[in-house]
Design a protein around this motif. Structure first.
Motif, PDB file in Angstrom:
ATOM      1  N   GLU A  21       0.832  -1.200   0.000  1.00 48.72           N
ATOM      2  CA  GLU A  21       0.000   0.000   0.000  1.00 48.72           C
ATOM      3  C   GLU A  21       0.871   1.255   0.000  1.00 48.72           C
ATOM      4  O   GLU A  21       0.545   2.255  -0.644  1.00 48.72           O
ATOM      5  CB  GLU A  21      -0.916   0.003   1.221  1.00 48.72           C
ATOM      6  CG  GLU A  21      -1.973  -1.084   1.179  1.00 48.72           C
ATOM      7  CD  GLU A  21      -2.798  -1.167   2.441  1.00 48.72           C
ATOM      8  OE1 GLU A  21      -2.242  -0.929   3.563  1.00 48.72           O
ATOM      9  OE2 GLU A  21      -3.992  -1.475   2.339  1.00 48.72           O
ATOM     10  N   ALA A  24       2.259   1.839  -3.504  1.00 47.66           N
ATOM     11  CA  ALA A  24       1.156   2.289  -4.364  1.00 47.66           C
ATOM     12  C   ALA A  24       0.863   3.769  -4.122  1.00 47.66           C
ATOM     13  O   ALA A  24       0.673   4.540  -5.069  1.00 47.66           O
ATOM     14  CB  ALA A  24      -0.093   1.456  -4.109  1.00 47.66           C
ATOM     15  N   PHE A  29      -0.425   4.584  -7.716  1.00 44.16           N
ATOM     16  CA  PHE A  29      -1.092   3.454  -8.361  1.00 44.16           C
ATOM     17  C   PHE A  29      -2.389   3.134  -7.644  1.00 44.16           C
ATOM     18  O   PHE A  29      -2.494   3.269  -6.435  1.00 44.16           O
ATOM     19  CB  PHE A  29      -0.231   2.189  -8.315  1.00 44.16           C
ATOM     20  CG  PHE A  29       1.097   2.291  -8.997  1.00 44.16           C
ATOM     21  CD1 PHE A  29       1.292   3.123 -10.076  1.00 44.16           C
ATOM     22  CD2 PHE A  29       2.162   1.531  -8.560  1.00 44.16           C
ATOM     23  CE1 PHE A  29       2.524   3.207 -10.711  1.00 44.16           C
ATOM     24  CE2 PHE A  29       3.389   1.597  -9.177  1.00 44.16           C
ATOM     25  CZ  PHE A  29       3.574   2.434 -10.255  1.00 44.16           C
ATOM     26  N   ASN A  31      -5.254  -0.124  -7.173  1.00 40.64           N
ATOM     27  CA  ASN A  31      -5.403  -1.561  -7.319  1.00 40.64           C
ATOM     28  C   ASN A  31      -6.080  -1.867  -8.659  1.00 40.64           C
ATOM     29  O   ASN A  31      -7.077  -1.251  -9.006  1.00 40.64           O
ATOM     30  CB  ASN A  31      -6.235  -2.116  -6.159  1.00 40.64           C
ATOM     31  CG  ASN A  31      -6.231  -3.617  -6.119  1.00 40.64           C
ATOM     32  OD1 ASN A  31      -5.189  -4.240  -6.201  1.00 40.64           O
ATOM     33  ND2 ASN A  31      -7.404  -4.199  -6.002  1.00 40.64           N
ATOM     34  N   ALA A  48      -1.418  -4.032 -11.288  1.00 34.04           N
ATOM     35  CA  ALA A  48      -0.980  -3.759  -9.916  1.00 34.04           C
ATOM     36  C   ALA A  48      -1.982  -4.359  -8.935  1.00 34.04           C
ATOM     37  O   ALA A  48      -3.169  -4.068  -8.995  1.00 34.04           O
ATOM     38  CB  ALA A  48      -0.867  -2.256  -9.694  1.00 34.04           C
ATOM     39  N   VAL A  50      -2.518  -4.216  -5.136  1.00 31.48           N
ATOM     40  CA  VAL A  50      -2.109  -3.518  -3.917  1.00 31.48           C
ATOM     41  C   VAL A  50      -2.530  -4.370  -2.727  1.00 31.48           C
ATOM     42  O   VAL A  50      -3.689  -4.749  -2.611  1.00 31.48           O
ATOM     43  CB  VAL A  50      -2.735  -2.109  -3.857  1.00 31.48           C
ATOM     44  CG1 VAL A  50      -2.315  -1.384  -2.590  1.00 31.48           C
ATOM     45  CG2 VAL A  50      -2.354  -1.299  -5.103  1.00 31.48           C
TER      46      VAL A  50
END
Length: 114
Positions: A21, A24, A29, A31, A48, A50
């Protein structure tokens, strides 16, 4: 061999990269977003994922992020080619001097927006 298992292929047909997390958030980013994973040898796109399973850690006072890529995620399936490339494109071509086993399970990458 991940893509050769029909039930696994159905659950996650595209190449994916599991990221923390924290990474990200740092990279911006979401999920399920497509990202590029790059190494000194090559690059590929991945979805991705997450997760809380990965956490950043400190090495000599520097924050290091670990990411996870599936192994044995070859090109054969899905047959329409929509699954993406294999992590083999990213690995170094260095082998142990005695056994000649490739050093392909841990290597450095950068994850960026696709």
């Amino acid at each position: 061999m991940t893509r050769h298992q029909s039930w696994q292929l159905e659950m996650q047909p595209q190449m994916f990269v599991e990221i923390s997390e924290e990474l990200a958030k740092e990279k911006g980013f979401q999920n399920g977003e497509k990202v590029k994973v790059k190494s000194g040898r090559g690059e590929l796109w991945a979805v991705a994922i997450v997760t809380t399973r990965f956490k950043p850690f400190k090495v000599a006072g520097t924050t290091v992020h670990q990411v996870g890529l599936p192994w044995h995620f070859g090109w054969q399936y899905p047959t329409d080619g929509s699954g993406g490339d294999s992590a083999n494109l990213l690995t170094p071509t260095v082998g142990d001097a005695n056994t000649m086993i490739p050093e392909s399970k841990a290597f450095m990458v950068n994850v960026v927006k696709a």
